[in-house]
Each structure stands twice: as C-alpha cells, then as structure tokens.
Design an enzyme around this catalytic site. Sequence first.
Site, PDB file in Angstrom:
ATOM      1  N   ASP A 250       0.821  -1.204   0.000  1.00  0.00           N
ATOM      2  CA  ASP A 250       0.000   0.000   0.000  1.00  0.00           C
ATOM      3  C   ASP A 250       0.857   1.258   0.000  1.00  0.00           C
ATOM      4  O   ASP A 250       2.078   1.188  -0.087  1.00  0.00           O
ATOM      5  CB  ASP A 250      -1.029  -0.018   1.133  1.00  0.00           C
ATOM      6  N   LYS A 272      -4.913   2.884  -0.416  1.00  0.00           N
ATOM      7  CA  LYS A 272      -5.441   3.334   0.867  1.00  0.00           C
ATOM      8  C   LYS A 272      -4.791   4.606   1.337  1.00  0.00           C
ATOM      9  O   LYS A 272      -3.963   4.626   2.229  1.00  0.00           O
ATOM     10  CB  LYS A 272      -5.317   2.252   1.953  1.00  0.00           C
ATOM     11  N   MET A 385      -1.620   9.020  12.067  1.00  0.00           N
ATOM     12  CA  MET A 385      -2.717   9.495  11.212  1.00  0.00           C
ATOM     13  C   MET A 385      -3.397  10.729  11.798  1.00  0.00           C
ATOM     14  O   MET A 385      -4.621  10.854  11.754  1.00  0.00           O
ATOM     15  CB  MET A 385      -3.767   8.367  11.023  1.00  0.00           C
TER      16      MET A 385
END
Length: 477
Positions: A250, A272, A385
């Site tokens: 990813d 993603k 994140m």
Amino acid sequence: MDFFPVFFDIRGKDCLVVGGGEVAARKVSLLLQAGGKVTVVAPVLSATLALWAEKKDIIHRAERFSPDTLGESILIIAATDDMEVNREVSQFASARRIPVNVVDNPALCTFIVPSIIDRSPVVVAVSTGGAAPVLARLIRARLETLIPSAYGRLATLTARFRDQVKAQFLAPEKRRIFWEHILQGPVAEMVYSGQDQAAEAALVRELSGDIDKTKPQGEVYLVGGGPGNPDLLTFRALRLMQQADVVVYDHLVSPAVLDLARRDAERIYVGKERSNHTMRQEAINDLLVRLAQEGKRVLRLKGGDPFIFGRGGEEIETLSEHGVRFQVVPGITAASGVSSYAGIPLTHRDYAQSCVFVTGHLKDGSINLDWNGIARENQTIVIYMGLQGLAVLCQELIKHGLKPSTPAAIVQQGTTHNQRVITGTLATLSNQAEAAQMKPPTLIIVGEVVKLHDKLAWFHPGQYEEGSIIPSFVEHN
Ligand code: SAH
C-alpha cells in the site's frame, strides 16, 4: 589456493593454547565449542580464562611454554604477545608435525583459522589466506545477514530423516529433487518461522505421499516494511521479500523498500490513502486468499509494523479462516523509527515513564479517544494518522488537562531523506503545521520529551525543497 580447507574433528582430543590473554581466550572459546579438550599454558590468565579454569572447562598450566608441554596435542595455537615464544612454539610443533597456528602471523602457521558463520551443524568458514583478516570478517558479516539463523535447526531436522529418505528414494537423483523441494519449500519456511513441529509433520506427510501435489501450496508473508528507510528492514523481511512471487503493497511502503522485493515479482498496489480508498479492506483480504490458493508466495508488505494500526490482524484472520498458511514479520513502527530519527526519545527518566500510541483518524469529523487516559503527566503521546485532525487533537488534550505550553512535534516522512521536523507546543503546532504545508505521512509526538529534540537531533537529511528531491513516498492516484 594457498591453503587447503578442512574441518577438524577435535572432540575429546587434546588441544594446546599458549598464551593467557583475551586473544587466546577467543581461540579457546572456539576450540571448546567444537568439543576440544583444551590446555592453556600461561603464567597468568585473563579474567575470562581464569573463570573457565575455575569451572574446569579448561586445564591451566601456570608456566612458560617448553617443548615438554606439547604432550599429545593434536593441534596448537600460539597467542602470546611475545614473538620469541610464538616462534619457539611454531618451531617445536612443526618439527613434531603437529598443526600449529600463530595468531596474526601466517608465516609461522601450518594452518590458519577462518572467520566462522556458525549455524551448527552448518558451518561456513571464510579465509583470505591470512592476506586480509578484516576483509574475511566483512565477508562474514555479509553472510551472517544472508543465512537465516534457523539453518542449524533445519539441518538437524533433515539429518533425522536422512536414512528414511535414502531408503525410500533409491536413485540419488530422486533424493536430490526431494531434498531440494524440502529445503526450498514450505517445510524450510516453517522451521525459519519457529514452527518446528509443523515442519516435521509436513516432512512426514511429504514422505508418506499424502500431499496432493496437484494442489499448489501458497503462503502469505505479512511483512512490516518499517517507516520508509530501507536500512531499517529486518533480515527476515529482506529474505522473504526476495523470494516472494507477488507483492501486495500500500501507499505507506516507500519505493526504496519496495525496490528490494524480487525483481521479477508481480506488484499489486492496493492503495489506501485517506480519501482515496483504492481497494476496500475486504477485497484485499480476499485477494490475499486467492493468490495463496493459486500456489503463490505472497508478500503482503506494509509500512511500519503490521500489527500496529496496520490491520494486519484482520488480514491474517481471513487467511486462517481459509486455511492459508502465513507468517508475520514485525517491522519498526513509525513511533519508534521516526522518534529515533527525530532525536526524541519516547521515554526518559526525567520526563516520561510511559508512552501511548493512538490513532488520530477522524470518524465522522470527530475523534473518539479515552482523553483522560491519554492526557497525563509524565506520559508521551504518539499520534498516528493525526495530521487532518491536528487542531482538534491539540484542543482536546488541553481541554483534558495538558498545559497549552506542553511541547509537541510533528514529523513528516520520518527516517527518509525527506524528513521534516517541526516542534512547538500544543497551542502552536496546528498553525505551524499548516504554515509549513505538512503532508502525510506525519507522526505527532506530544510531551516533555520533545524538548530533547534540540539537543539530540542527529539526522540531518538536507534542506527540504518542494520538488527538488525525489519524494520518498510516491503519490498514487
Ligand atoms: N503500521 C504502521 C502505521 C500505519 S498507520 C506503523 O507501524 O508504522 C499510518 C500512519 O503511520 C501515518 O498516518 C503516520 O502517522 C504514521 N507513519 C508511518 N510512516 C511514517 C513516517 N515515515 N513518518 C511519519 N509518520 C509515519
């Protein structure tokens, strides 16, 4: 070839070492590992040797070397710092045809000791014929990284089945094919990943012919690729990356890391990024199952560690439900890699006795976290994140008791040559990050330890200029 390489059987036989220092101790240690009966001749012993003498691992003769000392020795090593003694040992031993080694003096040797990679019973010996011992050590270091530490256990397992295989496959050619299949296939992989019992059972099944050879045996390697810098991969990750048939990765996997996968392996990008969910998680899970069922060795390569905010658990749950074999290789998680490269220790006796990793991922525009558990004195908070929700995160932490002046840092593309670090406080960080146009992936660190950055920052990858450096993380659209 200046020397003829051989492996001596010295088990239970007399070996003589002249000299009582640390150099002698290193040689003694090797002789003991190979089962030799070691006598050390030296007026005094180093601490290590004295301990072994006390434990009766070695026999100590507290005297100077004399020809009588040679006794029944089958080999002799001279490791004193006295040239005269070394020469004397060499002369007397040679005269009696006893193999002799004088450390660091090839001219006085009848045999030399190689650099050794020990995966007993597998042993690899490297020698430069005495020309460049340091080079031999460097070669050894490279080989150490290439040869899995479990080779010894694998060899032991195959030794147990040698006779049986010999009886079953009379033609040597058939035996060779069988062993190649075992040593390069799932049985070997099971040993490497510590599943020795399963490996033995699989070997027995292979021998009994119970295995349906028409059904290919795929496997999934769930591998942590670390935070971006390829130097931070583990040996095991690298080995599996180089034998996989297909790579599923990813956006967090840096091109430099991906580059190390086998050249001719098929590469499947499953994306993603926040707003751009290239493939839904369920679809990724199913893809892994399908590829493995086709008999492929599938490398599921993830950024950081697969079990930390990586959904690795969900992926292998599906695999296990479908009876697909898998192994998991940990990676250096962003918190640990990025904080090291930013010079911010996550714990410190004076500032933080605990550390929490949380996700700052917004769900429906808000962040659901146990704020009271997180906003604590003497605790470092690492937020994954968290860029998009940075303003909310800082506000909530202040609302739940942290001072607005609490130090905080944001690190973009940590550990790579595009690393950027900005430090401030809970009150200022959000505006600073916006002004600096920080882009994901970024890691946020909150706590007093951030103050140490000024003193401890050691990684200075050069000034970041937009567009001037090849980005470490490619934007996939
Ligand atoms: N499994 C990964 C985390 C996946 S979540 C791991 O163990 O590291 C993705 C988040 O990881 C990113 O949003 C960012 O917060 C963090 N991250 C990963 N690599 C990073 C890097 N090189 N620099 C800064 N943050 C990083």
